[in-house]
Design an enzyme around this catalytic site. Structure first.
Site, PDB file in Angstrom:
ATOM      1  N   TRP A 111       0.830  -1.212   0.000  1.00 29.69           N
ATOM      2  CA  TRP A 111       0.000   0.000   0.000  1.00 29.69           C
ATOM      3  C   TRP A 111       0.858   1.253   0.000  1.00 29.69           C
ATOM      4  O   TRP A 111       0.515   2.255  -0.628  1.00 29.69           O
ATOM      5  CB  TRP A 111      -0.969   0.010   1.177  1.00 29.69           C
ATOM      6  CG  TRP A 111      -1.905  -1.161   1.164  1.00 29.69           C
ATOM      7  CD1 TRP A 111      -2.037  -2.105   2.142  1.00 29.69           C
ATOM      8  CD2 TRP A 111      -2.838  -1.535   0.130  1.00 29.69           C
ATOM      9  NE1 TRP A 111      -2.988  -3.029   1.777  1.00 29.69           N
ATOM     10  CE2 TRP A 111      -3.490  -2.709   0.561  1.00 29.69           C
ATOM     11  CE3 TRP A 111      -3.168  -0.985  -1.107  1.00 29.69           C
ATOM     12  CZ2 TRP A 111      -4.469  -3.347  -0.211  1.00 29.69           C
ATOM     13  CZ3 TRP A 111      -4.149  -1.621  -1.874  1.00 29.69           C
ATOM     14  CH2 TRP A 111      -4.783  -2.781  -1.427  1.00 29.69           C
ATOM     15  N   ASP A 167      -1.816   6.794   6.023  1.00 27.64           N
ATOM     16  CA  ASP A 167      -2.858   5.859   5.603  1.00 27.64           C
ATOM     17  C   ASP A 167      -3.144   4.981   6.827  1.00 27.64           C
ATOM     18  O   ASP A 167      -2.323   4.151   7.214  1.00 27.64           O
ATOM     19  CB  ASP A 167      -2.328   5.025   4.425  1.00 27.64           C
ATOM     20  CG  ASP A 167      -3.309   3.927   3.984  1.00 27.64           C
ATOM     21  OD1 ASP A 167      -4.351   3.751   4.643  1.00 27.64           O
ATOM     22  OD2 ASP A 167      -3.002   3.251   2.978  1.00 27.64           O
ATOM     23  N   LYS A 213     -12.269  -1.738   6.791  1.00 30.84           N
ATOM     24  CA  LYS A 213     -11.533  -2.586   7.728  1.00 30.84           C
ATOM     25  C   LYS A 213     -11.980  -2.356   9.168  1.00 30.84           C
ATOM     26  O   LYS A 213     -12.375  -3.280   9.839  1.00 30.84           O
ATOM     27  CB  LYS A 213     -10.034  -2.369   7.587  1.00 30.84           C
ATOM     28  CG  LYS A 213      -9.441  -3.188   6.455  1.00 30.84           C
ATOM     29  CD  LYS A 213      -8.767  -2.391   5.412  1.00 30.84           C
ATOM     30  CE  LYS A 213      -8.422  -3.254   4.198  1.00 30.84           C
ATOM     31  NZ  LYS A 213      -7.708  -2.464   3.196  1.00 30.84           N
TER      32      LYS A 213
HETATM   33  C1  LIG Z   1      -7.105  -2.105   2.152  1.00 30.77           C
HETATM   34  C2  LIG Z   1      -6.082  -1.025   2.195  1.00 30.77           C
HETATM   35  C3  LIG Z   1      -5.967  -0.071   1.162  1.00 30.77           C
HETATM   36  C4  LIG Z   1      -6.812  -0.116  -0.096  1.00 30.77           C
HETATM   37  O1  LIG Z   1      -8.094   0.291   0.156  1.00 30.77           O
HETATM   38  P1  LIG Z   1      -9.172   0.483  -1.018  1.00 30.77           P
HETATM   39  O2  LIG Z   1     -10.302   1.146  -0.319  1.00 30.77           O
HETATM   40  O3  LIG Z   1      -9.493  -0.894  -1.528  1.00 30.77           O
HETATM   41  O4  LIG Z   1      -8.567   1.316  -2.074  1.00 30.77           O
HETATM   42  C5  LIG Z   1      -5.037   0.936   1.312  1.00 30.77           C
HETATM   43  N1  LIG Z   1      -4.245   1.008   2.396  1.00 30.77           N
HETATM   44  C6  LIG Z   1      -4.310   0.087   3.392  1.00 30.77           C
HETATM   45  C7  LIG Z   1      -3.399   0.203   4.566  1.00 30.77           C
HETATM   46  C8  LIG Z   1      -5.232  -0.957   3.311  1.00 30.77           C
HETATM   47  O5  LIG Z   1      -5.288  -1.863   4.296  1.00 30.77           O
END
Ligand SMILES: *Cc1c(COP(=O)(O)O)cnc(C)c1O
Length: 360
Positions: free
Chosen positions: A103, A172, A196
């Site tokens: 990511w 993020d 999540k």
């Molecule tokens: C799942 C995840 C993403 C991607 O998320 P999307 O909403 O599918 O674009 C980005 N960063 C992290 C840390 C993730 O766990």
């Protein structure tokens, strides 16, 4: 309805059953109004109240200062990979990134489209099994921000504490937002896909310091400016109403659980149970280095891919679902976000002991 099983999915992930039940009823008839939740105009009084309550709860739970905006955007966390530099990094300017997983790497690729990117640390060569300590990298004084991923969902690593560099932090937090207290005032921007730890897929929460809203160039399309959404309280166009509602109900649940500090304790207990099993049973090896271990995604291996496949298969058969590791690293991964119940972790730990006895 069949009984619920334990769902270790990395995302979309398990949600509190009480939230699912309430949402199911509200979809058909929203709080006895005679209109279904997903039929309501986003500009109706009823939905505006939902959006306001959701924002207020996020602010309260995270202790977000008044000089920050909370936005509800679409496009997933992945859209933030380019929206961050598109709004905050001008051509010729420099930004610092920590490459601690897929990511982060994807965000680095996008940032290079806009400015000069310095990758100050990378654990790619060691299959991302750790995150850096503060003394393992530097941030240039003229760097616009330090970007990092607080929890690396795929590898099961997590920053045990936030970096203490001079730079403005951008994070993020998709897979560990609201799992532990965070001092928001140290950040310029925080974002998280909801699926999540906050709710269903479809909404990305962005927390941005107000003074950053004006940094954007006029050449950026309207929909991709944070300022557009901040000025209209995320109602510039139709927002993802259902997802925002669900996030609000999850926030309400979290508040009832005692808030972020209380859930952190529970998260620590749950993770400790699993790591203890991994460390004490010979058949299992943790993927992440101990100092970098995640409280949210617990990654481990067995001696062979065949045995790992058998482990996942037999676990699924007894109602422990979603334990297969990400395709890029293999092995096993137990995702145990806020809403994942401790009983599920206990059941997995006892399954791990049984499995090791039979196959060790
Ligand atoms: C799942 C995840 C993403 C991607 O998320 P999307 O909403 O599918 O674009 C980005 N960063 C992290 C840390 C993730 O766990």
């Amino acid at each position: 309805m069949p009984e619920r099983i334990f769902n270790f999915s990395p995302g979309p992930a398990t949600l509190p059953p009480a939230v699912l039940k309430e949402a199911a009823a509200d979809v058909v008839n929203f709080r006895n109004s005679g209109i279904g939740l997903i039929e309501l105009s986003h500009r109706s009084k009823a939905f505006m109240a939902v959006a306001e309550e959701t924002e207020a709860l996020i602010r309260e739970l995270m202790g977000i200062p008044n000089n920050y905006k909370v936005l509800f955007l679409q496009g997933g966390a992945s859209t933030q990979f380019f929206m961050v530099p598109m709004n905050l990094l001008h051509s010729g300017q420099k930004a610092t990134y920590l490459n601690t997983g897929v990511w982060a790497k994807k965000a680095i690729k996008e940032a290079k489209l806009f400015g000069q990117v310095e990758v100050a640390y990378s654990s790619e060569e060691i299959t991302y099994k750790r995150v850096p300590r503060d003394d393992e990298y530097t941030v240039a004084a003229d760097s616009q921000y330090l970007y990092f991923v607080t929890n690396n969902t795929i590898y099961g690593t997590q920053f045990p504490a936030m970096p203490t560099k001079e730079a403005m932090l951008i994070a993020d937090m998709s897979s560990d937002i609201l799992s532990r207290p965070v001092d928001v005032s140290k950040f310029g921007l925080i974002f998280a896909g909801a699926q999540k730890n906050m709710g269903p897929a479809g909404v990305t929460v962005v927390i941005i310091r107000e003074d950053l809203l004006d940094r954007v160039d006029d050449t950026v399309p309207t929909m991709l400016k944070y300022k557009t959404h901040a000025d209209k309280d995320s109602m510039f166009n139709t927002p993802p109403c259902f997802a925002i509602y669900c996030v609000g109900r999850v926030m309400h649940w979290l508040k009832q659980m005692g808030g972020v500090a209380a859930i952190e304790k529970i998260n620590r207990d749950k993770a400790a149970l699993l790591y203890e099993a991994i460390d004490s049973i010979d058949l299992y090896r943790g993927h992440a280095e101990k100092e970098s271990r995640s409280l949210m995604n617990v990654t481990f291996n067995l001696p062979t891919p065949e045995l790992e496949a058998q482990f996942v298969r037999e676990a699924t058969a007894v109602g422990l679902d979603g334990l297969k590791g990400h395709r890029s690293v293999g092995g096993c991964r137990a995702s145990i976000y806020n809403a994942f119940p401790k009983e599920g972790v206990e059941k997995l730990v006892s399954f791990m002991a049984d499995f090791a006895k039979k196959n060790g």
